[in-house]
Design a protein around this motif. Structure first.
Motif, mmCIF file in Angstrom:
data_model
loop_
_atom_site.group_PDB
_atom_site.id
_atom_site.type_symbol
_atom_site.label_atom_id
_atom_site.label_comp_id
_atom_site.label_asym_id
_atom_site.label_seq_id
_atom_site.Cartn_x
_atom_site.Cartn_y
_atom_site.Cartn_z
ATOM 1 N N ILE A 203 9.883 8.070 -0.624
ATOM 2 C CA ILE A 203 10.650 6.938 -0.109
ATOM 3 C C ILE A 203 9.711 5.905 0.509
ATOM 4 O O ILE A 203 9.866 4.690 0.312
ATOM 5 C CB ILE A 203 11.687 7.429 0.914
ATOM 6 C CG1 ILE A 203 12.729 8.315 0.220
ATOM 7 C CG2 ILE A 203 12.370 6.255 1.596
ATOM 8 C CD1 ILE A 203 13.669 9.012 1.181
ATOM 9 N N VAL A 204 8.711 6.374 1.262
ATOM 10 C CA VAL A 204 7.744 5.466 1.883
ATOM 11 C C VAL A 204 6.996 4.675 0.822
ATOM 12 O O VAL A 204 6.817 3.444 0.930
ATOM 13 C CB VAL A 204 6.756 6.255 2.764
ATOM 14 C CG1 VAL A 204 5.586 5.377 3.196
ATOM 15 C CG2 VAL A 204 7.467 6.812 3.986
ATOM 16 N N PRO A 214 2.489 -2.075 -6.152
ATOM 17 C CA PRO A 214 2.124 -0.659 -6.364
ATOM 18 C C PRO A 214 0.846 -0.251 -5.665
ATOM 19 O O PRO A 214 0.697 0.889 -5.247
ATOM 20 C CB PRO A 214 1.992 -0.561 -7.888
ATOM 21 C CG PRO A 214 2.788 -1.712 -8.416
ATOM 22 C CD PRO A 214 2.670 -2.797 -7.415
ATOM 23 N N GLY A 215 -0.120 -1.180 -5.524
ATOM 24 C CA GLY A 215 -1.384 -0.816 -4.892
ATOM 25 C C GLY A 215 -1.221 -0.374 -3.460
ATOM 26 O O GLY A 215 -1.926 0.514 -2.980
ATOM 27 N N ALA A 216 -0.260 -0.982 -2.752
ATOM 28 C CA ALA A 216 -0.039 -0.623 -1.350
ATOM 29 C C ALA A 216 0.585 0.746 -1.198
ATOM 30 O O ALA A 216 0.464 1.380 -0.143
ATOM 31 C CB ALA A 216 0.850 -1.672 -0.683
ATOM 32 N N PRO A 221 -0.529 4.725 4.732
ATOM 33 C CA PRO A 221 -0.895 5.549 5.902
ATOM 34 C C PRO A 221 0.251 6.370 6.471
ATOM 35 O O PRO A 221 0.015 7.316 7.222
ATOM 36 C CB PRO A 221 -1.379 4.500 6.920
ATOM 37 C CG PRO A 221 -0.733 3.220 6.494
ATOM 38 C CD PRO A 221 -0.644 3.285 5.008
ATOM 39 N N ASP A 222 1.491 6.016 6.165
ATOM 40 C CA ASP A 222 2.624 6.770 6.701
ATOM 41 C C ASP A 222 2.931 8.032 5.903
ATOM 42 O O ASP A 222 3.756 8.849 6.331
ATOM 43 C CB ASP A 222 3.876 5.884 6.739
ATOM 44 C CG ASP A 222 3.774 4.808 7.814
ATOM 45 O OD1 ASP A 222 2.954 4.980 8.735
ATOM 46 O OD2 ASP A 222 4.497 3.803 7.716
ATOM 47 N N CYS A 223 2.314 8.201 4.751
ATOM 48 C CA CYS A 223 2.512 9.427 3.963
ATOM 49 C C CYS A 223 1.778 10.580 4.631
ATOM 50 O O CYS A 223 0.702 10.400 5.207
ATOM 51 C CB CYS A 223 2.019 9.242 2.530
ATOM 52 S SG CYS A 223 2.972 8.052 1.575
ATOM 53 N N VAL A 224 2.344 11.772 4.546
ATOM 54 C CA VAL A 224 1.735 12.924 5.218
ATOM 55 C C VAL A 224 1.031 13.858 4.239
ATOM 56 O O VAL A 224 0.061 14.527 4.605
ATOM 57 C CB VAL A 224 2.786 13.707 6.033
ATOM 58 C CG1 VAL A 224 3.365 12.828 7.128
ATOM 59 C CG2 VAL A 224 3.893 14.242 5.145
ATOM 60 N N GLN A 225 1.486 13.939 3.000
ATOM 61 C CA GLN A 225 0.872 14.835 2.030
ATOM 62 C C GLN A 225 -0.252 14.137 1.282
ATOM 63 O O GLN A 225 -0.223 12.922 1.082
ATOM 64 C CB GLN A 225 1.913 15.351 1.038
ATOM 65 C CG GLN A 225 2.931 16.292 1.648
ATOM 66 C CD GLN A 225 3.896 16.856 0.619
ATOM 67 O OE1 GLN A 225 4.000 16.359 -0.496
ATOM 68 N NE2 GLN A 225 4.636 17.890 1.001
#
Length: 645
Positions: A203-204, A214-216, A221-225
């Motif tokens: 979702i993030v 798409p590059g962003a 940085p908010d992804c954890v995996q």
């Protein structure tokens, strides 16, 4: 990452895949891995002579081919031998032949059946270390947060000795804590936590791609995996089959200020309706269907109500959900009330799931019936089935004590074969003939009598129940007999570690839901072993015979003495829902208090469980098909498909 999952085969394609699937029987079996285990044991007798510093240096050198992805079979055998020595030094446990064979089979991507009590948790450490050496992360999947924390903390010093870091994820962990845990070389977590983080990251990324391209989204940085490379799944049949019926869904609140009064009105309107006359029930699917008489009564009742009640279809949906909640979602069975909120109880594990909600207004219907504050309806943001999620891993393996019955489905869905390993020591568990009664009250009297007899002889007793309600009912009957006992259920989960630690001691009586099933290690003391070991009493059969086997496996572990006996009644949930005509006929033919003939009892249980498993298999196919349809519809609409959506 978009992952295309083929729909389950049908027709001629299914026959063709069955023919191909038969080839999995030709893959390496337990003899192959036991022979490799012998080579590991005989490989090098000089390991004990090394100092800790020398062994650590050797482990670093052994890890280099794994980091480069150039490990071969000789490298793997050498690695297992070194890890085995490290485990012996850090824990005092010397991995025996079957555990070494299991570790090698797991690393090569098989599902491994090891008997309960054979030390699957420590076995998983070996492939986890070898996967961790690749520095891409290895996830060890457990069935609950308690086991994830326990194993990560117990084995952290072994991983550190091998040059790796190990952390765990639990429900209360923050985003920063999760990110740090996934950055470790080995991460312990439940399937629900890892899958939910996967969906949230998707979702993030979708939101970032919509705003900045798409590059962003690639390194947000908010992804954890950091990716899904390797997974070792403990209790694989529970995670990949039993829980595959229900997809994991990430939802957001869909605010609707009028819904509180709507659901309360639905409860009032449905209250006078009568089963059989106004509606029919389908217990297999937990559905209610209105009759023409019921529709007419509802039409009369809502004449003065505004808004949504003017729509015939919508008001019938509301009433049907309310009726389903009344009959099939019962307090202390499917849920408990804690702090004035509905908390769902996982029926397969007996544990609380505080962040779970039923869909399509069912949760609100239960809240309205309990006269609690009604939570907002949920809007689906992302969903995925566990079957599909675990197929996104590059390297997948798993283990359990009950995989044989599921080998066909595991092959067709995941393309991994099952390796069945023999026990390290012959099983000494004594299984008594089951007793099936017509009435539930007679069954409970027989259960209490068996507990009294075992307690008088000094044996520890574990009585397994299917629900919180049943555990409290049995506890009340034991209190009437002034029998000291302890209860483990969703209401009393905080004392789990202490209850399990004491459950194997002589004369201790433990009444537990499925919380004392999978992954629970009950260790009898010397006094209890001298009088026959732990006696496990099953008070009801489950839809899957594998769950019954898991409970029985709490006794007689590692060649210790133990016993198992099962009691049931034709008024139990299994027979009420899946027993059908044979169960109803048997109830009329044997109305007394004596148990049914054992041959007939076994046939009735097999018939009901087979019927339940066929239904569950059809539901799993439906979930997989829904995932495929969702992928196709989102792609056709032109909307970007979030990772895992």
């Amino acid at each position: 990452m978009n992952t295309t999952v083929d729909p389950l085969p049908r027709g001629l394609d299914a026959l063709w895949l069955k023919a191909i699937g038969a080839c999995h029987r030709l893959r390496p079996g337990h003899r192959h891995y036991l022979a490799l285990a012998d080579r590991v044991i005989n490989r090098d007798k000089s390991w004990p002579a090394l100092t800790d510093i020398q062994l650590k240096r050797k482990l670093i050198r052994i890890s280099l081919p794994f980091q480069l992805g150039r490990d071969s079979l000789p490298h793997r055998l050498l690695a297992v031998a070194a890890i085995r020595e490290a485990i012996r030094r850090k824990t005092g446990m010397h991995l025996f032949r079957v555990q070494i064979a299991g570790a090698l089979a797991l690393f090569e991507g098989h599902f491994v059946e090891m008997a309960t009590g054979e030390g699957k948790s420590i076995t998983a450490v070996v492939p986890a270390i070898m996967h961790g050496w690749r520095r891409r992360g290895c996830h060890v999947i457990t069935v609950n947060d308690y086991l994830a924390r326990r194993d990560a903390e117990d084995f952290a010093h072994i991983y550190a000795f091998a040059g790796l870091s190990a952390k765990f994820i639990e429900q209360e962990l923050s985003s920063a804590g999760r990110r740090a845990a996934y950055a470790a070389d080995v991460t312990y977590a439940t399937n629900k936590e890892i899958c939910a983080d996967f969906l949230r990251d998707g979702i993030v990324r979708e939101q970032a791609a919509a705003m900045a391209g798409p590059g962003a989204a690639a390194q947000h940085p908010d992804c954890v995996q950091r990716g899904l490379f390797a997974a070792v799944v403990d209790e694989a049949d529970s995670v990949l089959i039993d829980e595959a019926v229900t997809p994991l869904i990430i939802s957001g609140d869909a605010a609707n200020p009028e819904q509180t009064q709507t659901w309360r009105a639905a409860v009032d309107i449905a209250r006078p309706l009568e089963a059989g006359r106004d509606y029919r029930l389908d217990p297999r699917f937990k559905l209610a269907e209105l009759t023409s008489t019921g529709r007419a009564r509802i039409g009369q009742a809502v004449r003065q109500l505004p808004g949504i009640w003017r729509s015939e279809r919508r008001r019938e949906e509301l009433i049907c959900q309310t009726l389903a909640a009344r009959h099939f979602y019962l307090r202390d069975r499917q849920y408990v009330v804690r702090e004035d909120k509905i908390v769902i109880v996982d029926e397969s594990t007996g544990r609380l799931m505080p962040d779970r909600h039923w869909r399509d207004g069912l949760h609100q219907a239960v809240e309205a019936r309990e006269q609690l504050a009604i939570q907002p309806m949920k809007e689906t943001l992302a969903r995925i089935s566990f079957q599909r999620f675990f197929r996104t891993y590059q390297r997948l393996s798993g283990m359990s004590g009950t995989l044989a019955e599921a080998r066909g489905e595991l092959w067709h869905v995941h393309r991994h074969s099952v390796v069945r390993l023999p026990p390290n020591r012959p099983c000494r568990r004594e299984s008594h003939p089951l007793e099936l009664f017509t009435r539930e009250s007679v069954k409970w009297r027989r259960v209490v009598r068996e507990i009294c007899e075992a307690h008088a002889s000094g044996r520890p007793v574990l009585a397994g129940t299917r629900s919180v309600h049943a555990s409290e009912l049995l506890s009340a009957q034991l209190r009437q007999r002034v029998l000291p006992h302890q209860v483990l259920n969703a209401h009393r989960h905080a004392e789990e570690a202490q209850i399990i630690a004491a459950a194997g001691k002589a004369e201790v009586i433990t009444v537990a839901t499925n919380m004392a099933g999978r992954g629970t290690d009950i260790r009898p003391d010397t006094a209890s072993l001298n009088v026959g070991g732990l006696l496990v009493i099953a008070t009801e059969f489950h839809e899957s015979a594998r769950v019954d086997r898991q409970l029985a496996g709490r006794a007689g572990r590692q060649g210790d003495p133990g016993g198992h006996i099962a009691f049931a009644s034709l008024e139990d949930q299994l027979f009420l829902i899946h027993g059908g005509f044979p169960a109803r006929l048997a109830k009329r033919l044997f109305p007394g208090e004596r148990p049914l003939p054992r041959i007939l009892a076994r046939l009735l249980i097999r018939h009901a469980q087979n019927k339940a498993q066929r239904l569950a298999a059809a539901q799993r196919k439906s979930v997989a098909f829904a995932d495929e349809q969702l992928d196709e519809s989102l792609a056709f609409s032109g909307r970007p498909v979030p990772e895992g959506a």
